[in-house]
Design a protein around this motif. Structure first.
Motif, PDB file in Angstrom:
ATOM      1  N   HIS A  54      48.870 -23.003  -4.281  1.00 45.55           N
ATOM      2  CA  HIS A  54      47.725 -24.281  -4.329  1.00 45.55           C
ATOM      3  C   HIS A  54      47.455 -24.887  -4.664  1.00 45.55           C
ATOM      4  O   HIS A  54      46.528 -25.662  -5.248  1.00 45.55           O
ATOM      5  CB  HIS A  54      46.639 -23.448  -4.919  1.00 45.55           C
ATOM      6  N   ASN A  55      48.704 -26.213  -5.025  1.00 45.44           N
ATOM      7  CA  ASN A  55      48.499 -27.221  -5.465  1.00 45.44           C
ATOM      8  C   ASN A  55      48.322 -27.989  -4.237  1.00 45.44           C
ATOM      9  O   ASN A  55      47.455 -29.554  -4.757  1.00 45.44           O
ATOM     10  CB  ASN A  55      49.878 -28.335  -5.950  1.00 45.44           C
ATOM     11  N   LEU A  56      48.442 -28.161  -3.205  1.00 43.43           N
ATOM     12  CA  LEU A  56      48.077 -28.632  -2.007  1.00 43.43           C
ATOM     13  C   LEU A  56      46.924 -28.093  -0.949  1.00 43.43           C
ATOM     14  O   LEU A  56      46.968 -26.544  -1.060  1.00 43.43           O
ATOM     15  CB  LEU A  56      49.176 -28.446  -1.285  1.00 43.43           C
ATOM     16  N   PHE A  57      45.666 -28.956  -0.561  1.00 40.28           N
ATOM     17  CA  PHE A  57      45.646 -28.546   0.337  1.00 40.28           C
ATOM     18  C   PHE A  57      46.328 -28.382   1.590  1.00 40.28           C
ATOM     19  O   PHE A  57      46.240 -29.005   2.567  1.00 40.28           O
ATOM     20  CB  PHE A  57      43.803 -29.431   0.464  1.00 40.28           C
ATOM     21  N   PRO A  58      45.501 -26.922   2.003  1.00 41.45           N
ATOM     22  CA  PRO A  58      46.189 -26.634   3.797  1.00 41.45           C
ATOM     23  C   PRO A  58      46.227 -27.191   4.516  1.00 41.45           C
ATOM     24  O   PRO A  58      46.675 -27.673   6.130  1.00 41.45           O
ATOM     25  CB  PRO A  58      46.302 -24.860   3.185  1.00 41.45           C
TER      26      PRO A  58
END
Lengths: 236, 521
Positions: free
Chosen positions: A83-87
């Motif tokens: 969850h390091n990037l916004f999907p």
């Protein structure tokens, strides 16, 4: 240099042991933190990041105490396990958020983002969404954002746990280069002793909310006579 | 101070005021006209004893008649191999959630009335009709609440059962019942609570001396008998019952927050099991859809033009939309602030406090709308003309009614979103408008749209506090239908009911789409 001095923390609702950390990490160094689950490794990272407030103690970066700064103001970048990037945002936008959360970038800043993606080998994937990428590519994108943020402290909380051995080694190599080129200080939490061997000259063993051992990595992992360390390494 | 805590705190204070102030009006019995000390000894009143008994009896029967068949239908859905329309039928079972109670009553009358397909004659009015209407609402609800319980049984257990050669009874005993008994008490209590506090159904299908519940008796005492003391005693009794049931519900509710899956848990290849399951599903579907279909057909042959050209209708439409949208907006805003704070409490290791914040949003289950309405009536009538305050009161109470649905619809997505991205947002200094615009809105707009649509439909379809305070100029469509029924204008009431249903469905669809976006986007 990052200095953590008499940093103490107690989990809410618990009456009992307090975590306490003392540590010094030089500029350009990646220090690995190993230890059993629940020993306090991630808690230490959260304290440095500002997600948790310590009961007492200091976190000094080049002599300046940052312990009272909120998380957003600290000179810290953190890469989580997931969850390091916004999907719903493409890679470019995810990285650009590291420069300006409102995404109003100057031309120069836009160039910085593009440069970081190129540096991490992601320039062809700028418009892809995270769901369209491999685990390794997603973690590279997280590192690209670290690069554009230019913060002095880098925290990696099991950041490469989901990757295979070869990919992990590659990512750790990237981290070492980033840290050295940008004169950063990094703390790396991992359950894999091999990660510590690749990443760090020195390794800290965390147990019961304390750093009980701080030694050269090879010495800690291969020659330690300390029972806790041998029990931990023996169980992996 | 933490902005999330501040905004949630304001909402909690408002909730407390909205509930406590009317209750304060209720306990000041001595200040009411006509008060006698003997009024407090309610158990001496044969009328109140009869009303209390019927309230509990109809709620108990309704619960049994709803939940027991729902277990069979939910099981049928869970175990039946995939079939065409399975997903559609499950979504159809959500229809009663958005059907206004008075519309459902019209549908029940259409099917089971003296001119209906299954005429029950005059025996429809009374306990029979109340039971039918309650089952119409609560059987599909119970099916949707019970179905996930089968879905949490690990697939490995089904495979083990097959390997061990377990028959159907053994599978029920060792696999299904242990899963079911965890969530069943919560479902039973929730349905019981809904039936106990049911107003519109009992008002339209009951209401005689032998079929009056506490809620309807409160309304009659205030609007027709002008006995505020009796209304207050009844309201306090209702409050005591609701507190008891709500306390038990919150202690025992262990319903999983699982999205209802389209896929069944395991197929059962035995032919007679397949046929039985299909028959159960078909019967349940017919029961849910027949009233609406019948009513639609009746409306088509009714005085459509006369109703559509009536000024009262369009005034009611405007009132309905105004109250519905305003109440829903308030409910969604309040729910957003409460859930944001409770999600942050969970992340900071305080799940107990988070649960308290979530439960505060369900205060309406403890203090029913009509009790709040009665309290407001008593509190305000001494100082102002309450009928000039109808919009604020009705909107507020409807917002309170929509809030639990907002929390249940939006809660899981908000908590997941917060758990996944809060620390990342914090580390990137993503806050306020930037955070809402870049992160929360894109990821939460779909459940937000559903929450808004649901709250609006519920508010538009309510006949509760509006019945207490409504006037001809401030009437909503539900009140208009009730007035038409009272004047024996059944065909006109049927047409108006269909219009209300279509309006609710249209507004639901539009809001869900406008806010939630396209499903394939």
């Amino acid at each position: 240099m990052l200095e953590i001095t008499r940093l103490e923390y107690a989990y809410p609702g618990t009456s009992g042991s307090t975590l306490r950390f003392d540590l010094a990490v030089s500029n350009g160094e990646v220090l690995s933190l190993i230890g059993p689950s629940g020993s306090g490794k991630s808690t230490l990272l959260n304290l440095v990041a500002g997600f948790l407030a310590p009961a007492s103690g200091h976190i000094l970066l080049d002599g300046v105490d940052i312990v009272s700064l909120p998380a957003a103001s600290r000179p810290v970048s953190i890469v989580f396990q997931q969850h390091n990037l916004f999907p719903h945002l493409d890679l470019y936008t995810n990285v650009a958020l590291g420069i300006d959360p409102s995404l109003r970038l100057t031309r120069s800043q836009a160039g910085t983002v593009a440069g970081a993606l190129e540096r991490l080998g992601l320039d062809d994937l700028q418009r892809r969404k995270p769901g369209e990428l491999s685990g390794g590519q997603r973690q590279r994108a997280a590192l690209a954002r670290v690069l554009v943020r230019r913060r002095k402290i880098l925290l990696l909380d099991e950041a490469f746990a989901a990757l295979g051995p070869a990919q992990r080694a590659e990512m750790i190599g990237l981290v070492k280069n980033l840290v050295q080129e940008n004169d950063m200080t990094a703390l790396l939490v991992s359950h894999q002793p091999r990660d510590a061997l690749i990443a760090s000259r020195r390794c800290a063993f965390v147990s019961g909310g304390r750093i009980t051992v701080l030694q050269p990595t090879r010495e800690l992992l291969e020659q330690s006579q300390i029972p806790d360390v041998r029990d931990y390494l023996g169980s992996i | 101070m933490n902005p999330r805590a501040l905004s949630a705190g304001l909402v909690l204070v408002l909730l407390a005021i909205l509930v406590v102030a009317p209750l304060a009006g209720l306990v000041n019995l001595r200040g009411l006209p006509g008060y006698q000390p003997d009024d407090l000894q309610f158990w001496h009143s044969a009328y109140i004893r009869r009303v209390l008994f019927f309230s509990l009896w109809q709620a108990l029967l309704s619960t049994l008649c709803s939940v027991l068949p729902a277990i069979l239908v939910a099981r049928a859905f869970a175990l039946q191999p995939p079939f065409v329309l399975r997903g559609f039928l499950l979504r159809l079972f959500a229809l009663p959630l958005v059907v206004p109670a008075v519309v459902a009553v019209m549908g029940i009358v259409s099917v089971f009335g003296s001119d209906g397909w299954i005429p029950l004659g005059r025996s429809l009015y009374g306990l029979n009709g109340i039971l039918l209407a309650h089952v119409f609402f609560n059987l599909p609800l119970a099916v949707r609440l019970l179905l996930p319980l089968w879905q949490i049984i690990p697939q490995g257990h089904w495979q083990l059962a097959e390997q061990l050669g377990m028959n159907a009874w053994q599978r029920w005993r060792f696999l299904e019942w242990p899963a079911l008994r965890e969530g069943l008490p919560g479902v039973v209590l929730l349905v019981f609570m809904l039936c106990l506090t049911s107003f519109a159904v009992v008002l339209t299908l009951g209401g005689g001396p032998r079929s009056t519940t506490l809620e309807v008796a409160i309304y009659q005492s205030l609007r027709f008998d002008f006995e505020p003391v009796r209304a207050v005693v009844l309201a306090l009794l209702q409050l005591a019952l609701c507190v008891l049931v709500a306390t038990l519900t919150f202690r025992m509710q262990r319903l999983p927050e699982v999205e209802i899956s389209i896929d069944p848990v395991t197929g059962d290849d035995r032919r007679w099991h397949k046929s039985t399951n299909l028959v159960l599903i078909l019967l349940a579907t017919l029961f849910v859809t027949m009233p609406m279909l019948s009513m639609l057909l009746d409306a088509l042959t009714g005085p459509v033009l006369e109703v559509l050209t009536s000024v009262a209708l369009w005034r009611s439409v405007a009132n309905t939309l105004f109250i519905g949208l305003t109440a829903a907006s308030l409910a969604v805003a309040a729910g957003w602030f409460l859930l944001g704070y409770s999600a942050s409490l969970v992340l900071s290791g305080q799940p107990g406090r988070a649960r308290v914040v979530d439960l505060a949003g369900s205060v309406i289950y403890v203090v029913p709308p009509l009790v709040i309405g009665t309290g407001m009536f008593v509190l305000l009538s001494a100082h102002v003309d309450v009928f000039n305050w109808i919009y604020p009161i009705v909107i507020t109470v409807n917002a309170l009614m929509g809030l639990p649905f907002v929390i249940r619809t939006l809660g899981p997505a908000m908590r997941q979103n917060h758990a996944r991205y809060h620390l990342l947002c914090e580390s990137l200094a993503l806050e306020g408008w930037d955070r809402f615009h870049h992160v929360e809105w894109p990821l939460l707009r779909r459940p937000l749209g559903l929450a808004m649509a649901l709250a609006t439909a519920l508010a538009m379809g309510d006949l509760g506090v509006i019945a207490l305070f409504g006037t001809p100029t401030t009437a909503t469509l539900t009140l208009l239908i009730y007035q038409q029924l009272g004047a024996y204008l059944i065909p006109a009431a049927t047409v108006t009911a269909v219009l209300l249903l279509l309006l609710c469905l249209a507004v639901f669809w539009l809001l869900e789409r406008a806010i939630g976006g396209r499903v394939d986007a």
